[in-house]
Design a protein around this motif. Structure first.
Motif, PDB file in Angstrom:
ATOM      1  N   LYS A  19       0.819  -1.217   0.000  1.00  8.65           N
ATOM      2  CA  LYS A  19       0.000   0.000   0.000  1.00  8.65           C
ATOM      3  C   LYS A  19       0.855   1.270   0.000  1.00  8.65           C
ATOM      4  O   LYS A  19       0.372   2.344  -0.355  1.00  8.65           O
ATOM      5  N   ASP A  20       2.105   1.126   0.390  1.00  8.07           N
ATOM      6  CA  ASP A  20       3.004   2.282   0.435  1.00  8.07           C
ATOM      7  C   ASP A  20       3.643   2.586  -0.926  1.00  8.07           C
ATOM      8  O   ASP A  20       4.424   3.529  -1.033  1.00  8.07           O
ATOM      9  N   HIS A  21       3.307   1.787  -1.941  1.00  6.56           N
ATOM     10  CA  HIS A  21       3.959   1.932  -3.243  1.00  6.56           C
ATOM     11  C   HIS A  21       2.929   2.269  -4.317  1.00  6.56           C
ATOM     12  O   HIS A  21       1.990   1.511  -4.558  1.00  6.56           O
ATOM     13  N   ASP A  22       3.133   3.421  -4.942  1.00  5.90           N
ATOM     14  CA  ASP A  22       2.231   3.936  -5.968  1.00  5.90           C
ATOM     15  C   ASP A  22       2.543   3.289  -7.316  1.00  5.90           C
ATOM     16  O   ASP A  22       3.646   3.464  -7.851  1.00  5.90           O
ATOM     17  N   SER A  23       1.602   2.559  -7.868  1.00  6.78           N
ATOM     18  CA  SER A  23       1.823   1.849  -9.128  1.00  6.78           C
ATOM     19  C   SER A  23       1.900   2.784 -10.332  1.00  6.78           C
ATOM     20  O   SER A  23       2.323   2.375 -11.415  1.00  6.78           O
ATOM     21  N   TYR A  25       3.523   5.865 -10.163  1.00  5.18           N
ATOM     22  CA  TYR A  25       4.621   6.809  -9.925  1.00  5.18           C
ATOM     23  C   TYR A  25       5.531   6.898 -11.148  1.00  5.18           C
ATOM     24  O   TYR A  25       5.800   5.895 -11.814  1.00  5.18           O
ATOM     25  N   SER A 188      -1.634  -1.806 -11.028  1.00  5.68           N
ATOM     26  CA  SER A 188      -2.894  -1.659 -10.297  1.00  5.68           C
ATOM     27  C   SER A 188      -3.968  -2.554 -10.911  1.00  5.68           C
ATOM     28  O   SER A 188      -3.873  -2.971 -12.066  1.00  5.68           O
ATOM     29  N   PRO A 245       6.885   0.582 -10.128  1.00  2.99           N
ATOM     30  CA  PRO A 245       5.555   0.997 -10.623  1.00  2.99           C
ATOM     31  C   PRO A 245       5.363   0.504 -12.058  1.00  2.99           C
ATOM     32  O   PRO A 245       6.250   0.682 -12.896  1.00  2.99           O
TER      33      PRO A 245
END
Length: 292
Positions: A19-23, A25, A188, A245
């Motif tokens: 959850k801490d990683h933006d797909s 980014y 995502s 990402p």
């Protein structure tokens, strides 16, 4: 570029959360610049690949793990396109064969490891044994393991031992000169849906899609839990994970290329220096050629 490595590198799984990683980014990069940036990264990597081969001291194993449609195949094709194919080997792991099931779960992966001086790419890997089997534990029964007679026997102790086996396997490889890079392409669920629809709508991509992909998509949360746990249990200083990402393929390729390049740079590779006797022979050969 160092920001890419620092942001995506997981070398201690404690407290790791997807959850801490933006797909989506992209680190401020623009798509219009991606081609030139990638070309430059590949060119520099190609030079270091030659040094890797000449030094004949290390092997490089690059592992790609991801959900379907995350872009593993295209990432491999684009990021390694400028390298010498004689120094690379790619293996795409499908379902285990009957022969595979007659051995331990690492056997088929061990026999496809790269030789010293070469780069090996594993499209999916030994991690499938704690990913798809975690979501579908009935697959473990095909391994005919001692004391595993039904799914109920596959408990937390079993999985802990399997993670332990993977850590030991990777530690053994590292000690003996194989440098390991582990990529998880973090796509995502919405982007996967868009890519699935594209595969269905494009006749040239129909072959990439299977009805079973939809069934596996229903288990998305289970897979995310399995990936998160695998990374938590197997991310180490010597064998880190890189959570890349994957919603923007052009940035995914830049990030992957940067990690590979920096890993090779960190090896401080050098061309071998010939002994004086052999160097003298080269000088004699040169004189003979000049006189022709």
């Amino acid at each position: 570029m160092s920001n890419i490595i620092n942001k995506f590198k997981i070398d201690n799984g404690k407290g790791f959360s997807l959850k801490d990683h933006d797909s989506a980014y992209a680190d401020g990069f623009e798509k219009d610049d991606a081609k030139d940036v990638l070309t430059a990264l590949i060119a520099e990597t190609s030079d270091l690949q030659t040094e890797l081969y000449a030094a004949n001291k290390y092997a490089l194993l690059i592992i790609f793990q991801a959900m379907d449609a995350a872009g593993k195949d295209s990432a491999i094709a684009h990021t390694l396109s400028g390298l010498n194919p004689q120094g690379c080997q790619v293996y795409s792991f499908k379902q285990p064969s009957t022969e595979d099931y007659q051995h331990d779960f690492l056997w088929r992966h061990y026999k496809t490891l790269p030789e010293r001086g070469r780069i090996g790419i594993h499209n999916r890997s030994h991690y499938e044994n704690v990913l798809i089997t975690k979501v579908h534990p009935e697959l473990i029964l095909k391994e005919k393991l001692p004391d595993i007679n039904n799914v109920k026997d596959i408990d937390s102790k079993f999985w802990n031992k399997r993670y332990q086996s993977i850590r030991a396997f990777e530690e053994h490889l590292t000690i003996n000169g194989t440098v390991i890079i582990k990529f998880f392409l973090n796509v995502s669920k919405d982007e996967q849906k868009a890519r699935f629809l594209q595969r269905i709508d494009d006749p040239k991509k129909n072959w990439k899609f299977s009805a079973s992909d939809i069934e596996e998509r229903k288990r998305w949360d289970d897979y995310m839990t399995a990936y998160q746990k695998a990374i938590q249990e197997t991310a180490t200083k010597d064998c880190p994970w890189y959570v890349i990402p994957a919603d923007k393929k052009w940035f995914t390729r830049i990030a992957i290329s940067n990690v590979i390049l920096q890993t090779l740079k960190d090896l401080k590779l050098k061309y071998p220096v010939l002994p004086k006797e052999e160097k003298d022979r080269l000088d004699e050969c040169k004189k003979m050629l000049v006189k022709e």
